[in-house]
Scaffold this active site. Structure first.
Site: not given
Ligand code: MG
Length: 377
Positions: A220, A296
């Site tokens: 990520e 997220h």
């Molecule tokens: Mg992150």
């Protein structure tokens, strides 16, 4: 139905122990939540992701657009908020304010129709989702390596099937930590790494190649979110799927990520990128590129439940008889606000969290907790 009042709260909690990631240290949780109240007594809760005090100001700026309006026409209100702020707030923190309001309006709409938000979004493709533990941050501990191993083992014993760890200290330290943690949790647990854009393309590629043997589900934010083409270059050179998007706003920001073939997984932050209204559009956009969406999530149970309903509504990609589970990010770092602000408490059973079937987001705010953490009450 009419919106008659908007209450905005900045919540704060000093952490017992600070922790850090590749960019900065946390010693406080500071979160902005909003309550929108209607003339029929129905109210909705929303949350913004980002600098809480600025988001509060943003909500105050937008408030006159909403008072007296019908919250059921939430997508028309979204457009008004977008249009009236576009010229000075394009893809900015003001969208965290709009996101918070949008989530609260969906909560109201769900309660008004006595339906879960995910049903209002179009229906539930799944009734439960797999939470992944976000943790394994850095500390000043002399025994960081051992601490991380113990923390990872603890997540496994709690029943987590997937864990995300921080990288971005140094390539050498990262490789060591990844190796240790994979060994500690075994081969059956999914493991993801997040550098929060700590690296250059050259460094990110070096790290990716060195951790490829450890079965990493995604890498990520390997490089700065500005460098769409570097994401694409890295993607072409490693077998590890690339994730990113938590710093993007609106479908227009995600279009950049998608057109540049930057990511395998688009990570929309519902509490900043435009709320549930825009997240649904971003999801449709991503599906037209064949890109997975895994939100997220960072904050209280309000944002978590917005993500739960959003995920319940994501179309399986690809469709098949036994489609894969979609993960939800479940931050496990110290956060007393997350743990106590909303009721009922988030419950994980057999490695799953159920999508609430009650009206709206399916949660309420505990007024005592609100008082305890509010900087103004
Ligand atoms: Mg992150």
């Amino acid at each position: 139905m009419k919106i008659i009042k908007i209450e905005t709260y900045v919540l704060s909690n000093q952490l017992a122990q600070s922790f850090f990631f590749s960019q900065w240290a946390y010693d406080e949780r500071r979160i902005c939540v909003v309550k929108i109240i209607t003339d029929e007594g129905i109210y909705g809760w929303g949350e913004g992701y980002g600098p809480a005090d600025v988001i509060k100001q943003g909500i105050a700026l937008i408030e006159p657009l909403l008072l007296g309006k019908n919250p059921i026409e939430n997508e028309a209100l979204w457009y008004e908020m977008y249009r009236k702020t576009l010229d000075f707030a394009r893809r900015s923190v003001l969208f965290a304010a709009i996101s918070a309001i949008d989530i609260a309006l969906w909560d109201i709409k769900g309660k008004a129709f006595k339906l879960p938000v995910s049903v209002l979004l179009g229906g539930q493709h799944r009734k439960k989702v797999v939470p992944y533990a976000t943790g394994l941050y850095f500390s000043d501990s002399e025994n960081l390596a051992e601490d991380l191993i113990a923390e990872a083992k603890d997540y496994v014993s709690q029943g987590f099937k997937a864990i995300k760890m921080k990288v971005g200290l140094s390539i050498k330290a990262d490789v060591e930590h990844v190796k240790n943690i994979r060994k500690a949790i075994g081969e059956d647990i999914q493991l993801m790494v997040d550098s929060n854009h700590a690296y250059s393309l050259r460094e990110a590629l070096e790290l990716a190649r060195k951790i490829e043997p450890y079965n990493i589900s995604w890498f990520e934010e390997p490089v700065s979110p500005e460098f769409y083409d570097q994401y694409a270059q890295l993607r072409n050179k490693t077998s590890i799927p690339i994730a990113g998007g938590e710093c993007e706003y609106l479908r227009y920001g995600f279009l950049q990520l998608l057109q540049n073939k930057s990511v395998d997984i688009a990570q929309v932050e519902i509490c900043a990128s435009g709320g549930l209204t825009e997240a649904k559009r971003i999801g449709s956009l991503a599906s037209s590129f064949g890109v997975e969406v895994i939100p997220h999530v960072w904050g209280t149970g309000i944002g978590f439940h917005a993500a739960l309903h959003f995920i319940a509504n994501i179309e399986p990609l690809p469709g098949r008889l036994y489609p894969p589970d979609i993960l939800i990010e479940y931050d496990r770092t110290e956060n007393a606000i997350r743990d106590t602000l909303t009721v009922p408490a988030i419950k994980m059973e057999d490695g799953y969290i159920e999508v609430p079937q009650s009206a709206g987001l399916g949660i309420d705010v505990d007024e005592l907790a609100l008082k305890e953490f509010s900087t103004t009450l």
